[in-house]
Design a protein around this motif. Structure first.
Motif, PDB file in Angstrom:
ATOM      1  N   ALA A   1     -10.129 -44.464  51.750  1.00 60.01           N
ATOM      2  CA  ALA A   1     -11.952 -44.516  51.372  1.00 60.01           C
ATOM      3  C   ALA A   1     -11.376 -44.024  49.590  1.00 60.01           C
ATOM      4  CB  ALA A   1     -12.636 -43.280  52.159  1.00 60.01           C
ATOM      5  N   ARG A   2     -11.978 -44.730  48.958  1.00 59.03           N
ATOM      6  CA  ARG A   2     -11.026 -44.168  47.577  1.00 59.03           C
ATOM      7  C   ARG A   2     -12.089 -43.390  47.181  1.00 59.03           C
ATOM      8  NH1 ARG A   2     -10.848 -50.688  45.673  1.00 59.03           N
ATOM      9  NH2 ARG A   2     -12.317 -50.720  47.105  1.00 59.03           N
ATOM     10  N   ASN A   3     -13.261 -42.964  47.495  1.00 57.87           N
ATOM     11  CA  ASN A   3     -13.689 -42.093  46.836  1.00 57.87           C
ATOM     12  C   ASN A   3     -13.121 -40.581  47.621  1.00 57.87           C
ATOM     13  OD1 ASN A   3     -15.129 -42.700  49.256  1.00 57.87           O
ATOM     14  ND2 ASN A   3     -17.186 -42.624  49.094  1.00 57.87           N
TER      15      ASN A   3
ATOM     16  N   SER B   1      -4.512 -43.335  49.008  1.00 60.33           N
ATOM     17  CA  SER B   1      -5.216 -45.115  49.349  1.00 60.33           C
ATOM     18  C   SER B   1      -5.102 -46.507  49.503  1.00 60.33           C
ATOM     19  CB  SER B   1      -7.062 -44.814  48.419  1.00 60.33           C
ATOM     20  OG  SER B   1      -6.885 -45.537  47.405  1.00 60.33           O
TER      21      SER B   1
ATOM     22  N   ARG C   1      -4.719 -48.845  52.152  1.00 60.22           N
ATOM     23  CA  ARG C   1      -5.508 -49.526  52.221  1.00 60.22           C
ATOM     24  C   ARG C   1      -4.845 -51.374  52.792  1.00 60.22           C
ATOM     25  NH1 ARG C   1     -10.829 -48.891  50.070  1.00 60.22           N
ATOM     26  NH2 ARG C   1     -11.242 -50.564  50.077  1.00 60.22           N
TER      27      ARG C   1
ATOM     28  N   ALA D   1     -13.756 -47.624  56.618  1.00 58.31           N
ATOM     29  CA  ALA D   1     -13.248 -46.953  54.373  1.00 58.31           C
ATOM     30  C   ALA D   1     -14.767 -47.148  54.042  1.00 58.31           C
ATOM     31  CB  ALA D   1     -12.062 -47.659  54.471  1.00 58.31           C
ATOM     32  N   GLU D   2     -15.402 -49.080  54.599  1.00 53.20           N
ATOM     33  CA  GLU D   2     -16.365 -49.133  53.480  1.00 53.20           C
ATOM     34  C   GLU D   2     -17.430 -48.129  53.762  1.00 53.20           C
ATOM     35  OE1 GLU D   2     -16.366 -53.868  54.516  1.00 53.20           O
ATOM     36  OE2 GLU D   2     -14.348 -53.335  53.290  1.00 53.20           O
TER      37      GLU D   2
ATOM     38  N   ILE E   1     -17.662 -45.035  54.241  1.00 52.83           N
ATOM     39  CA  ILE E   1     -17.403 -43.760  53.740  1.00 52.83           C
ATOM     40  C   ILE E   1     -17.801 -44.354  51.938  1.00 52.83           C
ATOM     41  CG2 ILE E   1     -15.760 -42.130  53.210  1.00 52.83           C
ATOM     42  CD1 ILE E   1     -14.522 -42.525  55.823  1.00 52.83           C
ATOM     43  N   GLU E   2     -17.473 -44.943  52.023  1.00 50.11           N
ATOM     44  CA  GLU E   2     -17.549 -45.948  50.279  1.00 50.11           C
ATOM     45  C   GLU E   2     -18.750 -45.648  49.142  1.00 50.11           C
ATOM     46  OE1 GLU E   2     -14.501 -48.552  48.777  1.00 50.11           O
ATOM     47  OE2 GLU E   2     -13.039 -47.376  49.298  1.00 50.11           O
TER      48      GLU E   2
END
Lengths: 256, 266
Positions: A92-94, A101, A105, A151-152, A154-155
């Motif tokens: 997750a990039r945030n 990440s 990914r 992950a999406e 969480i972002e």
């Protein structure tokens, strides 16, 4: 000047024509002919006749294979879920810095891009014939799917709650447990149920390359031309998938 | 006052708590049952890392020279199979979707029958469809195309039917009100509304079919899977690595193409 109500879209028509021409070209490339299709229909009739009636005489082999498939599905789902939790958080990039990440990914994309049967072949070579290879292959597939969606999810969370928890002086674990996970938990459970369902479907297949489960029995019966047993196996697989779909739809409804 | 302060607050009602415990118990029991009864040969497990290293060593370096001789044509064939299969599946899925959608076809038994066909198509995996069609039409790309098409029908038909059912009635009623026959109403009232969903589904399924058609060759249904199966059977692991790389590249390119077209179209 006359106005037409529906102006023709020449680009779209051109594209459709190109698609049609391509199809004709591809059919000639693939060596598909009417003669072959017509013989096929005759063969198909004979084939269906040999499948009927389904032969459930060797039900013990059938039940054994089905149970092994279910075991593969359960184990690979559990392993996949456990492994995707940290992977999803790291991807997750945030939450994670880019140097964590980006490679994670990439790894997830790699897990997703190879078909599970191909992964199963590699694992059959690595750990030998049997259910273990199937479990490993489907674990890889589950990781690719759950970790990506997790992950999406969480972002998309709201960072306000994360900040609020952080402001109380909570450590990273506290932030994760009380700031992040409550926001994504229900979606995560949804992904897991979906993946369990799809692992159950796929676990009936990995046996074709020797990775355990009912697929091996199916393929063996096919090679021995035991078409009535093949019909029995196919009917059992369809029944199992139907049942799983019903149960997972019920569970998903209960969760909402 | 003091009673309400001292009271212990709990998040779930007792029945909910028992339900949660039972759910966890069921999950743990399923895992324990699966671990204990699954057949895993300890010797195989013990030398797995060694075997894995051996596999990777044999795969490296990939025999890239083999691409031109034995991989390229098969790869193109795989793409043909995926595309033709997708097109063929749409010719079957569109009528079935129209029959499934309750706002197009008002007869409930027909809806149910069409839906049953869609479910049947979905619940058989494409590899199993391929096995069946190889037995009927003989090995080759024809079986692959049909397997892809028959597996996709259920998926495409279900999503299309949902898209059709979600369209508002207004445009269809307006077309009927100006005296347009049913076909014109469908073409100018219904089709513009489902068009974005239609192309979205087509691209999505094509992307999936590119991945799926890569393995159909394992059961003899044409495409790159045949090359892969041959290379594995001859233990040409460096060629296997080349083929896997080729598949990987094609899958990634297909995904990029699909996202680009989707951006333009929708």
């Amino acid at each position: 000047m006359t106005r037409t109500a529906f102006t023709p879209n020449w680009t779209a028509r051109g594209a459709l024509l190109a698609l049609a021409l391509y199809c004709v070209f591809a059919v000639t490339q693939l060596d598909i002919s009417w003669a072959r299709i017509l013989t096929g229909f005759g063969e198909g009739g004979r084939f269906l006749a040999r499948m009927w009636p389904p032969n459930f005489e060797r039900w013990d082999t059938l039940v054994e294979g089905m149970l092994e498939s279910i075991q593969i599905a359960v184990l690979s789902s559990v392993a996949g879920i456990i492994l995707s939790l940290p992977l999803g958080l790291m991807a997750a990039r945030n939450l994670s810095p880019a140097w964590v990440s980006a490679p994670v990914r990439g790894f997830i994309a790699l897990c997703r891009s190879l078909h599970y049967v191909i992964v199963a072949i590699l694992f059959v070579k690595a750990v030998g014939f049997g259910a273990l290879a199937g479990v490993a292959a489907l674990t890889v597939a589950s990781m690719g799917f759950i970790a990506k969606l997790f992950a999406e999810a969480i972002e998309e969370i709201s960072m306000k709650q994360v900040e609020a928890v952080r402001a109380t002086g909570a450590g990273p674990a506290g932030v994760l447990l009380y700031g992040v996970l409550p926001q994504v938990a229900s979606r995560f459970v949804g992904f897991c149920i979906y993946q369990l369902d799809s692992n159950l479907r796929n676990s009936t297949l990995v046996g074709i390359v020797g990775a355990g489960g009912i697929g091996g029995t199916l393929f063996a019966a096919f090679k021995r031309f035991d078409y009535d047993f093949v019909a029995a196996i196919l009917l059992s697989i369809i029944a199992l998938i139907f049942l799983a779909e019903l149960v997972s739809a019920r569970v998903r409804k209960a969760l909402q | 006052m003091s009673t309400s302060l001292d009271r212990e607050w709990q998040r779930f009602t007792p029945t909910q708590r028992i339900g949660r415990w039972l759910l966890w118990l069921a999950i743990v029991a399923a895992c324990v049952w699966a671990v204990r009864s699954i057949e895993i040969i300890p010797e195989f497990l013990a030398d797995a890392p060694q075997q894995m290293a051996d596999l990777l060593l044999r795969m490296w370096p990939p025999d890239l020279g083999h691409y031109r001789i034995g991989v390229h044509d098969a790869l193109i064939e795989t793409l043909h199979i995926a595309t033709l299969g997708t097109v063929l599946s749409f010719t079957m899925a569109v009528p079935l979707a129209l029959l499934t959608a309750r706002n197009v076809c008002p007869w409930a038994p027909v809806n149910a029958l069409a839906n049953l066909l869609l479910v049947a198509s979905r619940s058989v995996n494409s590899l199993v469809w391929a096995l069946l069609f190889v037995a009927v039409f003989g090995p080759g790309a024809l079986a692959g195309v049909l397997a892809i098409a028959f597996r996709s029908v259920g998926f495409v038909g279900k999503l299309l039917a949902e898209a059709i059912e979600e369209t508002p009635r207004g445009p269809m009623e307006a077309m009927a009100a100006v005296g347009a026959p049913w076909g014109h109403g469908m073409l100018k009232g219904m089709w513009p509304q489902v068009q974005p969903a239609f192309w979205g589904i087509a691209l999505f399924r094509w992307d999936i079919n590119v991945r799926e058609s890569a393995v159909l060759g394992l059961v003899g249904a044409g495409g790159i899977g045949v090359a892969l199966d041959d290379a594995i059977n001859f233990f040409h692991w460096d060629r296997v690595a080349t083929i896997l790389l080729a598949i990987l590249v094609v899958v990634v390119i297909a995904e990029i193409v699909v996202t680009q077209i989707r951006k333009r179209l929708i």
